[in-house]
Design a protein around this motif. Sequence first.
Motif, PDB file in Angstrom:
ATOM      1  N   ASP A 205       0.800  -1.217   0.000  1.00 52.70           N
ATOM      2  CA  ASP A 205       0.000   0.000   0.000  1.00 52.70           C
ATOM      3  C   ASP A 205       0.839   1.276   0.000  1.00 52.70           C
ATOM      4  OD1 ASP A 205       0.957  -0.510   2.492  1.00 52.70           O
ATOM      5  OD2 ASP A 205      -0.896  -0.113   3.579  1.00 52.70           O
ATOM      6  N   ILE A 206       2.126   1.168  -0.322  1.00 49.79           N
ATOM      7  CA  ILE A 206       2.991   2.346  -0.449  1.00 49.79           C
ATOM      8  C   ILE A 206       3.498   2.423  -1.883  1.00 49.79           C
ATOM      9  CG2 ILE A 206       5.199   3.363   0.230  1.00 49.79           C
ATOM     10  CD1 ILE A 206       4.753   2.396   3.016  1.00 49.79           C
ATOM     11  N   TYR A 207       3.391   3.587  -2.482  1.00 53.67           N
ATOM     12  CA  TYR A 207       3.816   3.786  -3.875  1.00 53.67           C
ATOM     13  C   TYR A 207       5.332   3.889  -3.926  1.00 53.67           C
ATOM     14  CZ  TYR A 207       4.505   6.124  -8.375  1.00 53.67           C
ATOM     15  OH  TYR A 207       4.924   6.457  -9.631  1.00 53.67           O
ATOM     16  N   LYS A 208       5.951   2.911  -4.551  1.00 56.20           N
ATOM     17  CA  LYS A 208       7.407   2.832  -4.550  1.00 56.20           C
ATOM     18  C   LYS A 208       8.057   3.921  -5.398  1.00 56.20           C
ATOM     19  CE  LYS A 208       7.204  -1.330  -6.124  1.00 56.20           C
ATOM     20  NZ  LYS A 208       7.559  -2.695  -6.611  1.00 56.20           N
ATOM     21  N   GLY A 209       7.284   4.653  -6.195  1.00 55.96           N
ATOM     22  CA  GLY A 209       7.852   5.724  -7.024  1.00 55.96           C
ATOM     23  C   GLY A 209       7.764   7.091  -6.395  1.00 55.96           C
ATOM     24  N   SER A 210       7.294   7.177  -5.154  1.00 49.59           N
ATOM     25  CA  SER A 210       7.177   8.490  -4.505  1.00 49.59           C
ATOM     26  C   SER A 210       8.555   9.051  -4.194  1.00 49.59           C
ATOM     27  CB  SER A 210       6.352   8.375  -3.228  1.00 49.59           C
ATOM     28  OG  SER A 210       7.084   7.695  -2.230  1.00 49.59           O
ATOM     29  N   THR A 211       8.624  10.363  -4.045  1.00 47.75           N
ATOM     30  CA  THR A 211       9.894  11.037  -3.784  1.00 47.75           C
ATOM     31  C   THR A 211      10.515  10.577  -2.468  1.00 47.75           C
ATOM     32  OG1 THR A 211       9.065  12.974  -4.966  1.00 47.75           O
ATOM     33  CG2 THR A 211      11.005  13.293  -3.569  1.00 47.75           C
ATOM     34  N   VAL A 212       9.658  10.395  -1.457  1.00 46.33           N
ATOM     35  CA  VAL A 212      10.163   9.965  -0.153  1.00 46.33           C
ATOM     36  C   VAL A 212      10.826   8.594  -0.258  1.00 46.33           C
ATOM     37  CG1 VAL A 212       9.477   9.291   2.180  1.00 46.33           C
ATOM     38  CG2 VAL A 212       8.472  11.320   1.134  1.00 46.33           C
ATOM     39  N   ILE A 213      10.160   7.671  -0.912  1.00 40.61           N
ATOM     40  CA  ILE A 213      10.678   6.301  -1.010  1.00 40.61           C
ATOM     41  C   ILE A 213      11.957   6.270  -1.843  1.00 40.61           C
ATOM     42  CG2 ILE A 213      10.190   3.973  -1.837  1.00 40.61           C
ATOM     43  CD1 ILE A 213       8.692   4.828   0.708  1.00 40.61           C
ATOM     44  N   LEU A 214      11.972   7.024  -2.936  1.00 43.16           N
ATOM     45  CA  LEU A 214      13.155   7.016  -3.794  1.00 43.16           C
ATOM     46  C   LEU A 214      14.376   7.596  -3.069  1.00 43.16           C
ATOM     47  CD1 LEU A 214      11.571   8.062  -7.203  1.00 43.16           C
ATOM     48  CD2 LEU A 214      12.322   5.789  -6.484  1.00 43.16           C
ATOM     49  N   ASN A 215      14.194   8.664  -2.301  1.00 45.15           N
ATOM     50  CA  ASN A 215      15.303   9.198  -1.518  1.00 45.15           C
ATOM     51  C   ASN A 215      15.751   8.203  -0.457  1.00 45.15           C
ATOM     52  OD1 ASN A 215      16.178  12.276  -1.886  1.00 45.15           O
ATOM     53  ND2 ASN A 215      14.012  12.081  -2.472  1.00 45.15           N
ATOM     54  N   GLU A 216      14.794   7.486   0.126  1.00 38.31           N
ATOM     55  CA  GLU A 216      15.130   6.468   1.125  1.00 38.31           C
ATOM     56  C   GLU A 216      15.969   5.364   0.503  1.00 38.31           C
ATOM     57  OE1 GLU A 216      14.332   5.167   5.260  1.00 38.31           O
ATOM     58  OE2 GLU A 216      14.014   7.026   4.165  1.00 38.31           O
ATOM     59  N   LEU A 217      15.571   4.918  -0.679  1.00 35.52           N
ATOM     60  CA  LEU A 217      16.338   3.884  -1.381  1.00 35.52           C
ATOM     61  C   LEU A 217      17.735   4.379  -1.736  1.00 35.52           C
ATOM     62  CD1 LEU A 217      13.562   2.533  -3.788  1.00 35.52           C
ATOM     63  CD2 LEU A 217      14.496   1.383  -1.784  1.00 35.52           C
ATOM     64  N   ASN A 218      17.821   5.663  -2.028  1.00 36.11           N
ATOM     65  CA  ASN A 218      19.092   6.239  -2.466  1.00 36.11           C
ATOM     66  C   ASN A 218      20.130   6.194  -1.338  1.00 36.11           C
ATOM     67  OD1 ASN A 218      20.928   7.494  -4.117  1.00 36.11           O
ATOM     68  ND2 ASN A 218      20.092   9.548  -3.853  1.00 36.11           N
ATOM     69  N   LEU A 238      23.023 -14.029  10.541  1.00 38.29           N
ATOM     70  CA  LEU A 238      21.886 -14.366   9.682  1.00 38.29           C
ATOM     71  C   LEU A 238      21.335 -13.069   9.089  1.00 38.29           C
ATOM     72  CD1 LEU A 238      20.368 -17.225  11.851  1.00 38.29           C
ATOM     73  CD2 LEU A 238      21.811 -17.410   9.815  1.00 38.29           C
ATOM     74  N   TRP A 239      20.015 -12.897   9.051  1.00 37.60           N
ATOM     75  CA  TRP A 239      19.459 -11.704   8.416  1.00 37.60           C
ATOM     76  C   TRP A 239      19.890 -10.441   9.158  1.00 37.60           C
ATOM     77  CZ3 TRP A 239      18.187 -13.335   4.002  1.00 37.60           C
ATOM     78  CH2 TRP A 239      17.424 -14.484   3.799  1.00 37.60           C
ATOM     79  N   GLN A 240      20.400  -9.485   8.379  1.00 35.84           N
ATOM     80  CA  GLN A 240      20.644  -8.137   8.867  1.00 35.84           C
ATOM     81  C   GLN A 240      19.626  -7.240   8.176  1.00 35.84           C
ATOM     82  OE1 GLN A 240      25.024  -7.107   8.970  1.00 35.84           O
ATOM     83  NE2 GLN A 240      25.183  -8.995   7.779  1.00 35.84           N
ATOM     84  N   VAL A 241      18.888  -6.465   8.965  1.00 33.06           N
ATOM     85  CA  VAL A 241      17.740  -5.749   8.412  1.00 33.06           C
ATOM     86  C   VAL A 241      17.714  -4.317   8.897  1.00 33.06           C
ATOM     87  CG1 VAL A 241      15.238  -5.800   8.104  1.00 33.06           C
ATOM     88  CG2 VAL A 241      16.455  -7.927   8.574  1.00 33.06           C
ATOM     89  N   PHE A 242      17.408  -3.400   7.967  1.00 35.05           N
ATOM     90  CA  PHE A 242      17.063  -2.040   8.354  1.00 35.05           C
ATOM     91  C   PHE A 242      15.608  -1.802   8.003  1.00 35.05           C
ATOM     92  CE2 PHE A 242      16.689   2.545   7.151  1.00 35.05           C
ATOM     93  CZ  PHE A 242      16.701   3.032   8.455  1.00 35.05           C
ATOM     94  N   GLY A 243      14.812  -1.558   9.032  1.00 37.98           N
ATOM     95  CA  GLY A 243      13.416  -1.216   8.824  1.00 37.98           C
ATOM     96  C   GLY A 243      13.242   0.274   8.945  1.00 37.98           C
ATOM     97  N   SER A 244      12.837   0.910   7.867  1.00 38.73           N
ATOM     98  CA  SER A 244      12.724   2.364   7.838  1.00 38.73           C
ATOM     99  C   SER A 244      11.357   2.813   8.339  1.00 38.73           C
ATOM    100  CB  SER A 244      12.945   2.876   6.409  1.00 38.73           C
ATOM    101  OG  SER A 244      12.552   4.225   6.299  1.00 38.73           O
ATOM    102  N   ALA A 245      11.316   4.018   8.921  1.00 35.36           N
ATOM    103  CA  ALA A 245      10.048   4.595   9.368  1.00 35.36           C
ATOM    104  C   ALA A 245       9.136   4.904   8.190  1.00 35.36           C
ATOM    105  CB  ALA A 245      10.305   5.865  10.178  1.00 35.36           C
ATOM    106  N   THR A 246       9.670   4.910   6.972  1.00 34.92           N
ATOM    107  CA  THR A 246       8.834   5.112   5.786  1.00 34.92           C
ATOM    108  C   THR A 246       8.185   3.816   5.311  1.00 34.92           C
ATOM    109  OG1 THR A 246      10.690   4.733   4.288  1.00 34.92           O
ATOM    110  CG2 THR A 246      10.331   6.995   5.035  1.00 34.92           C
ATOM    111  N   LEU A 514      14.702   7.442  12.375  1.00 32.62           N
ATOM    112  CA  LEU A 514      14.825   7.009  10.979  1.00 32.62           C
ATOM    113  C   LEU A 514      14.285   5.604  10.782  1.00 32.62           C
ATOM    114  CD1 LEU A 514      18.399   8.199   9.958  1.00 32.62           C
ATOM    115  CD2 LEU A 514      16.214   9.100   9.150  1.00 32.62           C
ATOM    116  N   GLY A 515      14.450   4.784  11.797  1.00 27.02           N
ATOM    117  CA  GLY A 515      14.018   3.402  11.687  1.00 27.02           C
ATOM    118  C   GLY A 515      14.672   2.567  12.758  1.00 27.02           C
ATOM    119  N   VAL A 516      14.678   1.280  12.541  1.00 26.03           N
ATOM    120  CA  VAL A 516      15.239   0.344  13.515  1.00 26.03           C
ATOM    121  C   VAL A 516      16.129  -0.651  12.783  1.00 26.03           C
ATOM    122  CG1 VAL A 516      14.730  -1.433  15.235  1.00 26.03           C
ATOM    123  CG2 VAL A 516      13.237   0.565  15.033  1.00 26.03           C
TER     124      VAL A 516
END
Length: 1173
Positions: A205-218, A238-246, A514-516
């Motif tokens: 339910d989050i648009y992956k092309g939004s400006t917020v998401i793209l900057n987060e990916l960057n 094992l799994w190393q994960v960053f969960g973003s607040a976005t 920022l996240g966890v």
Amino acid sequence: MAVPARTCGAARPGVARTARPRPGPGPRRSASGPARRLWLFLLLLLAAPGASAYSFPQQHTMQHWARRLEQEIDGVMRIFGGVQQLREIYKDNRNLFEVQENEPQKLVEKVAGDIESLLDRKVQALKRLADAAETFQKAHRWQDNIKEEDIMYYDAKADAELDDPESEDVERGSKSSALRLDFVEDPNFKNKVNYSYTAVQIPTDIYKGSTVILNELNWTEALENVFIENRRQDPTLLWQVFGSATGVTRYYPATPWRAPKKIDLYDVRRRPWYIQGASSPKDMVIIVDVSGSVSGLTLKLMKTSVCEMLDTLSDDDYVNVASFNEKAQPVSCFTHLVQANVRNKKVFKEAVQGMVAKGTTGYKAGFEYAFDQLQNSNITRANCNKMIMMFTDGGEDRVQDVFEKYNWPNRTVRVFTFSVGQHNYDVTPLQWMACTNKGYYFEIPSIGAIRINTQEYLDVLGRPMVLAGKEAKQVQWTNVYEDALGLGLVVTGTLPVFNLTQDGPGEKKNQLILGVMGIDVALNDIKRLTPNYTLGANGYVFAIDLNGYVLLHPNLKPQVSQRVTWRVGKPFKMGTPDFLPGLPQTTNFREPVTLDFLDAELEDENKEEIRRSMIDGNKGHKQIRTLVKSLDERYIDEVTRNYTWVPIRSTNYSLGLVLPPYSTFYLQANLSDQILQVKLPISKLKDFEFLLPSSFESEGHVFIAPREYCKDLNASDNNTEFLKTFIELMEKVTPDSKQCNNFLLHNLILDTGITQQLVERVWRDQDLNTYSLLAVFAATDGGITRVFPNKAAEDWTENPEPFNASFYRRSLDNHGYIFKPLHQDTLLRPLELENNTAVGILVSTAVELSLSGRTLRPAVVGVKLDLEAWAEKFKVLASNRTHQDQPQKQCGPNSHCEMDCEVNNEDLLCVLIDDGGFLVLSNQNHQWDQIGRFFSEVDANLMLALYNNSFYTRKESYDYQAACAPQPTGNLGAAPRGVFVPTIADFLNLAWWTSAAAWSLFQQLLYGLVYHSWFQADPAEAEGSPETRESSCIMKQTQYYFGSVNASYNAIIDCGNCSRLFHAQRLTNTNLLFVVAEKPLCSQCEAGRLLQKETHCPADGPEQCELVQRPRYRRGPHICFDYNATEDTSDCGRGASFPPSLGVLISLQLLLLLGLPPRPQPQVQARVASHRF
């Protein structure tokens, strides 16, 4: 305490009765008062010598029969069991093994230290990641014009979306520069992975092309190198994960996302580890406006919003939910804050669905109720963040007087307000409430906004944590939960990541999280640090957290959900006959695995004391007498156990060790002489030849426990295949090979030789048929189960791992001979009887050794009785005949004779019942197919009398780990409750068309077309949905065990002309009860049936509303960040009212009338917060 029934047992030793004709149909006559006393007097007269025909056996006669049964059983076990001979064999081979001691305190401290070291390595990796993330984000420059094609990353859901023709990317064409990766299978991850890249998961339910998401990916792309370097330093990561607040999840190593067949509802911000890491514990009161203006879709949105809000809470949080109009009242039976665990949240979710809109809005009533709840200091609560969450459709009252009374000037309670639905109310009062009470105002106009807006309050709660800086950078370890990527049960170390940028020219410190950052540790990796087989079958290690929930425990099993084959009316549980190997089993990862220590074991006062001490971080040791449930959950044993516990430093966990007294010592094979003599493969060792199938015909069939003897040995459920693989491997490795576990391997070979000598000295020269035996067997701690003769292995159904075999574990815990009848499902006829094959009854006993003053039980031996032959033998032993070849005695017309179990089986019922209340033998041929059933299913009247006369005691407990199929719902075509239906007058009124009611109605119609599952159940769409997936449920278990009566006992089941005499006596040195009773003469006295079968409990569990009044002891996290004097509360949400546009409404109506195909609901974009970056 006796169960109330229409019959009762009256103890009358020595009573006998003349056989009488069975009464025909007729009204029941009560024998009460003087008439009853006269009837009992006549009964005693009829028992006197000289009475004609048959009479009920005298007590001394039945005691004689009992002694004969005891002697027969003991004789068979002495001859064929070989207990004494096996003791001698161990002593003769004393040079081949050493006796080692388990020292509980040293053991538990060593394991705790090893676990601490393991977790500390993960903590260092976490800190490197969190520091790097904060550095990368601070250096990142926000780009307003960033485009999808500018970002190169591996979209973990890309493959699934390409396979789905209806997916968003396929429909519009993906613009992102998505990577396509190759993967290799990695057994550590139970998955295919790529170690060169990270993967990204973005909620549906989050648009992956939004400006917020793209900057987060960057900016998060730079984390990839840190992930890789962490793994280089610690290959066990094992799994190393960053969960973003976005909502973006970036994890390493890359692997395709395990998405369900339909909608993927995974959002990292709702995972237990993220919630725990993103904020301190919470005391939350949710108040819901249910005034008359809340109707139709708005009420449905509120109900869904509350349920979604509850999902953002963890076991460290406390919550209550209330509805209000003119008055406020709790929606459930909970009258105060309760722990936000799975069971309590289920109660709330069900109760919320019953809310009905009526009356007028009274904010004052709602807020006063909420503040009173938060000020109640007489209950257990989180005592950290305090907040009120109000859901309403709008109103004008600001209730300033309430806030002045309860919350100002300190403002210790945050207020969050939610404007729900489409309406034209002024939202300024709702904004004011939130802004003046350090909270936030949100709008939920439609279903698509619910998930986003019910979780972003965590950003506000994270402000004091961010402002606290390094003080708040503390690693926390979670409860146990199921990994979403298939790793199994895990715990996660979490560390918050803060925004270190400055806001504005005044260099104002940013206060958003920022996240966890999280790193998983598989429970299996922790288990490997614990001693496996030196503790014996009934010894174990366990660990609990501050909530008292188990991290490690042999009774901790994952819940099973989705794609499961279900038996009729039964839950699915791992490790039970309902488990069907080979089927894909998955767990419901939305629900954390929260099993309290007192639910993992049978609760008592001693264990409560141990649990409290462990939660408080103390060391301790205590020996207790306690009850334990058998592995097959059919029996209860009273046993002695030694508990030893210590805290695991630098964590919230405490470790415990449980040992029976007989497991203080254990055997360790010492094959050094043989090893020095043999430089060839281990298969050349002495005694190894007796593991080869070629020896089975003369030495008996050998089952070996499927243990991890060597690294290259693959486990298998097929013991024949496992043995074959094992032998092939032994042809290659030497006895001192470093790739093998020498302790396991050498003990296996030692026990192979020990049990072969038992065959040679005892079994081979005996004729089993003489005593009607199907097999003899021996099982050992070393992992050997030898069954003789070889053909008997075809019908051997016991677990090849002795430590997982119920007969083995119960024999160790009990003295004497333990009978185990065939386990029957009450709905099924036993397969053996259908195939006309022999049915066996296991009889086993432990072999106790005493070596140099040290006592241990390294083995169990036993026999398998032929049911049919022993049933006939049972009749003879409980008769007036001395042996089977002697002719039956006949009673003349003028003589007095006692009935026996053979001649008078039409009038006399004779049975052997085990200590769990299960039928073992009967003199009634028609009951042979009921052997193994709970006796109440065979004779409810008699079983109830045995229970009421204290021969049996009942123990009830609850299984919180079952998973049940959803109940089918009716009225599939019905509209949702609360839908507003306008009248003709409404349609003719122009004012109505501009009202909120019309807007709400059109929303309902539009959503009904787009999301038809709201209005009817579509099986195809329902697959895997939260509403229809199998979920956790609670099963009530009832077991029976021997009570306080040990002596011979006669009694009457009093029911007038339908009364029955019975005699019951425990058989010495066995787990059997010998019962002789008159057969029931009529059905008028049928009593309530005792139940032993597992039954399903309501969703709220066993008296859940009463249990919360007596909460178990717990401690919250040691740290709390709920206040900071420098917090800026000016950002508190803003919104505008939504007056419906007549033009929009008419356009929607035209779309509906023209029947244009509905377009999918647009995805919700992540809320842009420029100060976050």
